[in-house]
Write a protein that holds these residues in place. Sequence first.
Motif, PDB file in Angstrom:
ATOM      1  N   GLY A 129       0.829  -1.443   0.295  1.00  0.00           N
ATOM      2  CA  GLY A 129       0.115   0.219  -0.551  1.00  0.00           C
ATOM      3  C   GLY A 129       0.819   1.716  -0.221  1.00  0.00           C
ATOM      4  O   GLY A 129       1.524   0.579   0.444  1.00  0.00           O
ATOM      5  N   ALA A 130       0.147   2.129  -0.168  1.00  0.00           N
ATOM      6  CA  ALA A 130       1.292   3.451  -0.060  1.00  0.00           C
ATOM      7  C   ALA A 130      -0.256   4.606  -0.489  1.00  0.00           C
ATOM      8  O   ALA A 130      -1.460   3.930  -0.481  1.00  0.00           O
ATOM      9  N   ALA A 131       0.415   5.891   0.016  1.00  0.00           N
ATOM     10  CA  ALA A 131      -0.709   7.206   0.214  1.00  0.00           C
ATOM     11  C   ALA A 131       0.159   8.250  -0.713  1.00  0.00           C
ATOM     12  O   ALA A 131       0.904   8.298  -0.366  1.00  0.00           O
ATOM     13  N   THR A 132      -1.436   9.034  -0.737  1.00  0.00           N
ATOM     14  CA  THR A 132      -1.220  10.296  -0.971  1.00  0.00           C
ATOM     15  C   THR A 132      -0.434  11.215   0.096  1.00  0.00           C
ATOM     16  O   THR A 132      -0.247  12.130   0.204  1.00  0.00           O
ATOM     17  N   LYS A 133      -0.386  11.201   1.541  1.00  0.00           N
ATOM     18  CA  LYS A 133      -0.611  11.983   2.613  1.00  0.00           C
ATOM     19  C   LYS A 133       0.045  10.469   4.014  1.00  0.00           C
ATOM     20  O   LYS A 133      -0.051   9.450   4.228  1.00  0.00           O
ATOM     21  N   LYS A 134       1.240  11.117   4.520  1.00  0.00           N
ATOM     22  CA  LYS A 134       1.837  10.114   5.728  1.00  0.00           C
ATOM     23  C   LYS A 134       0.171   9.500   6.145  1.00  0.00           C
ATOM     24  O   LYS A 134       0.303   8.661   6.590  1.00  0.00           O
ATOM     25  N   LEU A 137      -1.835   6.213   5.410  1.00  0.00           N
ATOM     26  CA  LEU A 137      -1.087   5.087   6.060  1.00  0.00           C
ATOM     27  C   LEU A 137      -1.461   4.926   7.170  1.00  0.00           C
ATOM     28  O   LEU A 137      -1.765   2.997   7.326  1.00  0.00           O
ATOM     29  N   ILE A 146       3.787  -1.286   3.826  1.00  0.00           N
ATOM     30  CA  ILE A 146       3.663  -0.043   2.900  1.00  0.00           C
ATOM     31  C   ILE A 146       5.177  -0.547   2.082  1.00  0.00           C
ATOM     32  O   ILE A 146       5.905  -0.531   2.410  1.00  0.00           O
ATOM     33  N   PHE A 147       3.963   0.032   0.679  1.00  0.00           N
ATOM     34  CA  PHE A 147       4.935   0.499  -0.723  1.00  0.00           C
ATOM     35  C   PHE A 147       6.353   1.582  -0.384  1.00  0.00           C
ATOM     36  O   PHE A 147       6.092   2.470  -0.760  1.00  0.00           O
ATOM     37  N   LYS A 148       7.606   0.956   0.064  1.00  0.00           N
ATOM     38  CA  LYS A 148       7.885   2.480   0.636  1.00  0.00           C
ATOM     39  C   LYS A 148       8.551   3.528  -0.357  1.00  0.00           C
ATOM     40  O   LYS A 148       8.438   4.317  -0.346  1.00  0.00           O
ATOM     41  N   THR A 149      10.006   2.368  -1.310  1.00  0.00           N
ATOM     42  CA  THR A 149      10.134   3.116  -2.277  1.00  0.00           C
ATOM     43  C   THR A 149       9.885   2.243  -3.771  1.00  0.00           C
ATOM     44  O   THR A 149       9.819   1.139  -3.904  1.00  0.00           O
ATOM     45  N   LEU A 160      -3.236   9.532  -8.463  1.00  0.00           N
ATOM     46  CA  LEU A 160      -2.337   9.653  -7.436  1.00  0.00           C
ATOM     47  C   LEU A 160      -2.182  10.453  -7.362  1.00  0.00           C
ATOM     48  O   LEU A 160      -1.813  11.509  -7.142  1.00  0.00           O
ATOM     49  N   ASN A 161      -1.367  10.973  -8.511  1.00  0.00           N
ATOM     50  CA  ASN A 161      -0.497  11.954  -8.494  1.00  0.00           C
ATOM     51  C   ASN A 161      -1.660  13.312  -8.867  1.00  0.00           C
ATOM     52  O   ASN A 161      -1.277  14.118  -7.570  1.00  0.00           O
ATOM     53  N   VAL A 164      -2.590  14.231  -4.712  1.00  0.00           N
ATOM     54  CA  VAL A 164      -2.207  14.627  -4.538  1.00  0.00           C
ATOM     55  C   VAL A 164      -2.237  16.478  -5.196  1.00  0.00           C
ATOM     56  O   VAL A 164      -2.335  17.180  -4.548  1.00  0.00           O
ATOM     57  N   LYS A 167      -5.140  17.363  -3.771  1.00  0.00           N
ATOM     58  CA  LYS A 167      -6.152  17.606  -2.172  1.00  0.00           C
ATOM     59  C   LYS A 167      -6.232  16.484  -1.768  1.00  0.00           C
ATOM     60  O   LYS A 167      -7.617  16.157  -0.779  1.00  0.00           O
TER      61      LYS A 167
END
Lengths: 240, 240, 240, 240, 240
Positions: A129-134, A137, A146-149, A160-161, A164, A167
Amino acid sequence: MVLDTEIIVDGIEVEKPVLITSFPGIGLVGTIASAHFILELNLEAVGVIESKLLPPVASLFDGVVLPPVRIYQSKDMGFVLIHSDVPVIPQIAYDMSRTIVQWAGEIGAKRIYSIAGVATFEDKRRVFGAATKKELLEEIKEHVEIFKTGTISGIAGSILNECVAKKFPGIALLGETGGFNPDPRAAASLIKAMNKILSWNINVEKLIKEAEIIEAQMQKLAEQARMHEGVKREELPMYG
Amino acid sequence: MVLDTEIIVDGIEVEKPVLITSFPGIGLVGTIASAHFILELNLEAVGVIESKLLPPVASLFDGVVLPPVRIYQSKDMGFVLIHSDVPVIPQIAYDMSRTIVQWAGEIGAKRIYSIAGVATFEDKRRVFGAATKKELLEEIKEHVEIFKTGTISGIAGSILNECVAKKFPGIALLGETGGFNPDPRAAASLIKAMNKILSWNINVEKLIKEAEIIEAQMQKLAEQARMHEGVKREELPMYG
Amino acid sequence: MVLDTEIIVDGIEVEKPVLITSFPGIGLVGTIASAHFILELNLEAVGVIESKLLPPVASLFDGVVLPPVRIYQSKDMGFVLIHSDVPVIPQIAYDMSRTIVQWAGEIGAKRIYSIAGVATFEDKRRVFGAATKKELLEEIKEHVEIFKTGTISGIAGSILNECVAKKFPGIALLGETGGFNPDPRAAASLIKAMNKILSWNINVEKLIKEAEIIEAQMQKLAEQARMHEGVKREELPMYG
Amino acid sequence: MVLDTEIIVDGIEVEKPVLITSFPGIGLVGTIASAHFILELNLEAVGVIESKLLPPVASLFDGVVLPPVRIYQSKDMGFVLIHSDVPVIPQIAYDMSRTIVQWAGEIGAKRIYSIAGVATFEDKRRVFGAATKKELLEEIKEHVEIFKTGTISGIAGSILNECVAKKFPGIALLGETGGFNPDPRAAASLIKAMNKILSWNINVEKLIKEAEIIEAQMQKLAEQARMHEGVKREELPMYG
Amino acid sequence: MVLDTEIIVDGIEVEKPVLITSFPGIGLVGTIASAHFILELNLEAVGVIESKLLPPVASLFDGVVLPPVRIYQSKDMGFVLIHSDVPVIPQIAYDMSRTIVQWAGEIGAKRIYSIAGVATFEDKRRVFGAATKKELLEEIKEHVEIFKTGTISGIAGSILNECVAKKFPGIALLGETGGFNPDPRAAASLIKAMNKILSWNINVEKLIKEAEIIEAQMQKLAEQARMHEGVKREELPMYG
């Protein structure tokens, strides 16, 4: 900017829905999962997304025409779903993402879940998983890794872009898949994670069975290949 | 003219900022430098640049989605930074440059610094500078070598062209790089020059260490190659 | 029709100027001539022409950025000059020509002189002329040879076409060149003809010297080639 | 729909003209015929057709610039003529046809004659005719053979299509040609048919002589070829 | 969205017509069927569909020009027909479909029948049907086989997609064809099914005869091929 994508839909009746977006990608993980929602929950399309750049192709289901990108809703489960039968070329991804995120605001959606696959070439079926804000998560970190990098490419990434940019709270859920074949087992893992995150209870048995059939075929093929090199590889069924 | 680029940003809080623009190019010099600003100064994105023609790809950092072209600010250092993870194709360069220079005016920026690399194929790490007006060269000529004759291509060049057209003060700072590999040492030199020009004090030790690691790898590879012709070249890490 | 070219210029201070247009073409004849005007008369750019379709490249002159298509003026000589460092692709020629001819009207220009080269593959340096109306040929016929039949292609041609369409007086002056190398001698002949037609007195000695250097190099190369077949041809300096 | 073609013309002084359209095609039949009208009747261009997609090329005639698509009129003969030096690519054909037919209405034209060639690979020089309505065939059927079945491609065809769409009376006159070489004899036949249909009296002797010269050259070439296989074919003069 | 398709038509005089759409596709099944309607019922074109992206080609029928996409009506049979001589490239399909479905609403059409072929590579001539809503299948299910699962590509498919989007009742009727040759027998089967569904009585004998001639030719060719391998295959007549 002139947008060439249009959403045509009957009134959405789900209040504050989560909006799930699913386009064909690696392992067809997202597509198999969303197709399973449609069949398992017996959903009916309430709208479509149109674009000049989508391929001119109609699918048939029991003799009824299905345009390539359709919108479904489930009042019980509280979601709206965008499901696409066709992959979206990069030239159209921004246009479509922008239209989708704007529309998500218009229907009062509280989250966008962009579901897809991620290839690791390991034989695991984790869900990332990943998200547009901390802060977002937090909502998923106990149920997925969490898909870190890394990077998420294609329309899954551009949605997702756009989240962001505007918002809008967006979350990516990516089912791990080992290769390039349709992977119902990865789709099942993805749905199980969604069950936990969204407090759903969608049954995935059919997907598991489908996976077992495919895996048995693969197993047999591998054995045949070991016995007889140069064997021609049987075409596996393609979803979507 | 219809522009297809859009800047979406929360209120910029830096008054009369310098605006730094950094897009991937030769040796990734500008990109490594601006990525270093972000990490070293712990900056958070306050906006993005969108365009139909950017590739649909989202980067992830600690599980959080980063669109490809982002805007950062540092109130302490007095700058606004446009950092791009992706190279910009020529078809989009004019559009984006025009939008950026117009926006620079809107936020009251006093200078645009377009940072990038320049390949000389010498083993030096000088920093070259150019500007949109002779008077601006005064500001940099003690800290960099003036890039007298030549061309700056890509978006780094078209931003400067647009500065000339709109009489916006623009400065190019180009870190010399010896080849086509990512070059953190050139990025370090570039930052040191910026430290002098802008009275900053950004530490570049991490970049120097990174450079030493890469250089040691290169050294080893060169020795192996001398001992054993035909050795396969190890992939070096790619930035950005 | 939507035009994608824009002229951005400070107030032109020459009244009823002749407008000279110069874009890179065969032998770079026009480009060398107009570059010579700029250097010899010490002109400073007062504007630029922008287009989405121009290549994103900035030139540097003594460290100062020069956009690819620039506008100069000489109050003394009574001309405005459009000088381009870059060739203009056919897709953009009409757009740019139309914008230029319209602008010529706006600044009250009395003539457009489109200067370029013409290849005859003879070793002469005549200057040929053509015009948008028979009466205009009177103005030039004593100083150049009339270019009776043939075609002028590229933007030099499309500017003349647009002059015809809008009934704007346009004249083509084409310096004869023997081949495909940069030809300062042809440029010198062209300027000499312009001196006569426009009662100017621009010195061309530097161009003649440059030509002699190139010709001596060519001579030497030819001798070497005669002595030793297969000799690799030295790169000649490129203008612009 | 945005049209990218523009007709720029001084006042047309012919009342209820027939409008003749001629674009380069097979055997250059239409182009040779309309060029003959211009020379024989000593017509002067009164306008041009412009388009972004026409090639940027100017023709010269006695030192005077001729844009590629020009408009002529003959008050004596009662016609307006659109003559093109350049072929029109399919992408532009619809745009240009639509503009032409609309303009035909604006100038009160009573007929459009689209003249061109048709290849039969027989050694005849018949003239074929077609029309947008059955009744119009009455006007031509005694002077040409009706072109019963087949297709007319390129802008000659799309002008007729547009005539049908807008109910504008349009007639195609096609000079039969035996091959792909410029064919002044076919053009002469075409003009003779037009003489009859329109009660004109345009002399075609010059075209016949030109044809005889070309045919003599062809004859000689054929004889040489018979004597000596592998003879290199001499370039024939190209019109337009 | 800017649409580049335009329908130009004289007043349609059929009230609440069914609208039949026919574009060239596999086996030319739809095209042969609609051409048969035109000839058998002696229909005259009452309009055309124009688009910048259609090929510039005019067809001739008895010397009269026919634009490539034409509209016919039959007051007796109660239908309006869109018949195309040319295939429609995917880039134009959406544009044209959207225009057609919107126009269907404007003329008060009660159904759109999109007719085409479907290749099964079996030697049968069934007719398959699909529809935009389950209820519509009731109208056809006794006269055709329901096309349960599969895809309809090209403009035939995109018309149906657009019907779904705009909730316009659309039906696909697909004549089964065994291969890639023009198939008048499949067209005859298609028309027979339409006779039943729409209570028409259109005679298909001519198509059957045509089919028999083609089939006899094929038979002969097959025999020759069996006798003499490597025989060159005779070109079969192409419709449309």
